[in-house]
Design an enzyme around this catalytic site. Structure first.
Site, PDB file in Angstrom:
ATOM      1  N   ASP A 171     -95.173  45.032   1.843  1.00 11.42           N
ATOM      2  CA  ASP A 171     -94.422  44.443   1.092  1.00 11.42           C
ATOM      3  C   ASP A 171     -94.841  43.931  -0.475  1.00 11.42           C
ATOM      4  OD1 ASP A 171     -91.739  43.744   1.784  1.00 11.42           O
ATOM      5  OD2 ASP A 171     -92.535  42.704   3.617  1.00 11.42           O
ATOM      6  N   SER A 181     -85.814  40.518   6.111  1.00  7.86           N
ATOM      7  CA  SER A 181     -85.205  40.339   4.817  1.00  7.86           C
ATOM      8  C   SER A 181     -84.139  39.543   4.174  1.00  7.86           C
ATOM      9  CB  SER A 181     -85.088  41.854   4.249  1.00  7.86           C
ATOM     10  OG  SER A 181     -84.955  42.321   3.174  1.00  7.86           O
ATOM     11  N   HIS A 230     -91.842  47.271   4.189  1.00  5.68           N
ATOM     12  CA  HIS A 230     -90.633  46.566   4.276  1.00  5.68           C
ATOM     13  C   HIS A 230     -89.895  47.035   5.216  1.00  5.68           C
ATOM     14  CE1 HIS A 230     -87.818  43.477   3.037  1.00  5.68           C
ATOM     15  NE2 HIS A 230     -87.241  44.155   2.777  1.00  5.68           N
TER      16      HIS A 230
HETATM   17  N1  LIG Z   1     -82.662  48.247  -3.770  1.00  5.91           N
HETATM   18  C1  LIG Z   1     -83.291  47.878  -2.499  1.00  5.91           C
HETATM   19  C2  LIG Z   1     -82.271  48.409  -1.398  1.00  5.91           C
HETATM   20  C3  LIG Z   1     -82.438  47.683  -0.180  1.00  5.91           C
HETATM   21  O1  LIG Z   1     -83.129  46.615   0.134  1.00  5.91           O
HETATM   22  C4  LIG Z   1     -81.786  48.149   1.045  1.00  5.91           C
HETATM   23  C5  LIG Z   1     -80.835  49.318   0.803  1.00  5.91           C
HETATM   24  C6  LIG Z   1     -80.059  49.917   1.835  1.00  5.91           C
HETATM   25  C7  LIG Z   1     -80.276  49.314   3.187  1.00  5.91           C
HETATM   26  C8  LIG Z   1     -81.486  48.329   3.301  1.00  5.91           C
HETATM   27  C9  LIG Z   1     -81.936  47.709   2.137  1.00  5.91           C
HETATM   28  N2  LIG Z   1     -82.927  46.852   2.388  1.00  5.91           N
HETATM   29  C10 LIG Z   1     -83.413  46.049   3.490  1.00  5.91           C
HETATM   30  O2  LIG Z   1     -82.892  46.168   4.589  1.00  5.91           O
HETATM   31  C11 LIG Z   1     -84.645  48.598  -2.292  1.00  5.91           C
HETATM   32  O3  LIG Z   1     -85.300  48.732  -3.101  1.00  5.91           O
HETATM   33  O4  LIG Z   1     -85.109  48.646  -0.932  1.00  5.91           O
END
Ligand SMILES: N[C@@H](CC(=O)c1ccccc1NC=O)C(=O)O
Length: 292
Positions: free
Chosen positions: A235, A153, A267
């Protein structure tokens, strides 16, 4: 699917909310499960490997690596540098060793890179920190037979920025043999128009200058470096577009790159499952490393 420039703010924010695309869990539950999975996976990896935790690569509090070595390691071994995700504002290296177990079984070391997430860190700071961590690792551990980058990511974005580094000022040119970029972001401009930027405060200029898609260096054919770009089946279309365009940009610049859509993953579990030896992507990574 229209262009991001033509989307409503609501649609754009949905595209950049990975948690809203999981077919299995709702948004809050999928993030909770993710934190749980990477934390638990990391705990297990720490039992199964020899660890060197909190190795500083710089003077900053956040500039540390957690190194996971095979229990009986030979003198030289490949090193995978893992750069965690979390939209440059969540997660940390402390729960980022979950992929180390299966790698260690095959004689491969992993180092989870710490960097200062926002609001403490700004994007350019994170890019520099990760570049420095790579330079440090190759200078510190002379036994490394090859360096591989693994990023998820936002961490795949940072890994891609490492590929575009001009190493002149770092005093070393790391022999990066491969990069595994999982569900990454390579074009940051759309993100400046979403909630993600509420904490990051990226200007348009910073977003453009730090978009891997816009700074792919021409590949110099002296050494070999394989780039594997993967995206999860579940995704969002924008995440798929980002991977596709970065893949095309790398190929156009002469890089050896491949693009893989991993079925039956979202994801989050697309990366979590690297704690399992029999996971498809674990096998692909081990195969790429064993070919050297
Ligand atoms: N608002 C984001 C939040 C996010 O990506 C995320 C939040 C906490 C821990 C990890 C995250 N994303 C990827 O590792 C979502 O919708 O996934």
């Amino acid at each position: 699917m229209g262009k991001w420039q033509e989307m409503t703010k609501e649609e754009l924010e949905k595209q950049y909310s990975p948690s809203r695309w999981s077919p299995w869990l709702d948004a809050d539950a999928v993030i909770e499960a993710h934190v749980q999975a990477v934390s638990e996976g990391t705990r297990r990896a720490q039992i199964g490997t020899q660890t060197l935790l909190n190795v500083p690569y710089g003077l900053g509090e956040g500039e540390k690596l957690d190194v996971y070595l095979p229990k009986e390691h030979t003198e030289t071994f490949p090193l995978v540098l893992y750069i965690h995700g979390g939209y440059w504002q969540f997660l940390s290296k402390d729960a980022s060793g979950f992929a180390a177990g299966p790698l260690a079984t095959h004689g491969v070391a992993l180092a989870a890179v710490g960097y200062d997430v926002a609001p403490k860190g700004q994007l350019e700071v994170m890019v520099r920190q990760v570049r420095r961590s790579v330079a440090f690792a190759v200078q510190q551990y002379t036994g490394i037979s090859g360096v591989y980058l693994l990023g998820h990511s936002a961490g795949a974005h940072l890994a891609a920025m490492v590929l575009s580094t001009d190493w002149a000022e770092f005093g070393v040119v790391p022999n990066i043999k491969g990069a595994f970029l999982v569900s990454g972001l390579y074009d940051l401009e759309p993100i400046t128009h979403t909630y993600v930027n509420d904490v990051l405060h990226m200007s348009r200029e910073v977003a453009l200058q730090n978009s891997p898609l816009r700074c792919v260096p021409k590949f110099e054919g002296r050494r070999s470096c394989q780039v594997l770009i993967t995206v999860a089946q579940h995704d969002s279309p924008e995440f798929h577009r980002q991977s596709q365009e970065y893949f095309e940009a790398l190929r156009a610049a002469g890089w050896s790159a491949s693009l893989l859509d991993i079925g039956d993953t979202d994801h989050f579990d697309v990366i979590e499952k690297l704690s399992q030896e029999d996971y498809f992507l674990t096998q692909v990574i081990l195969k790429m490393i064993s070919r050297g």
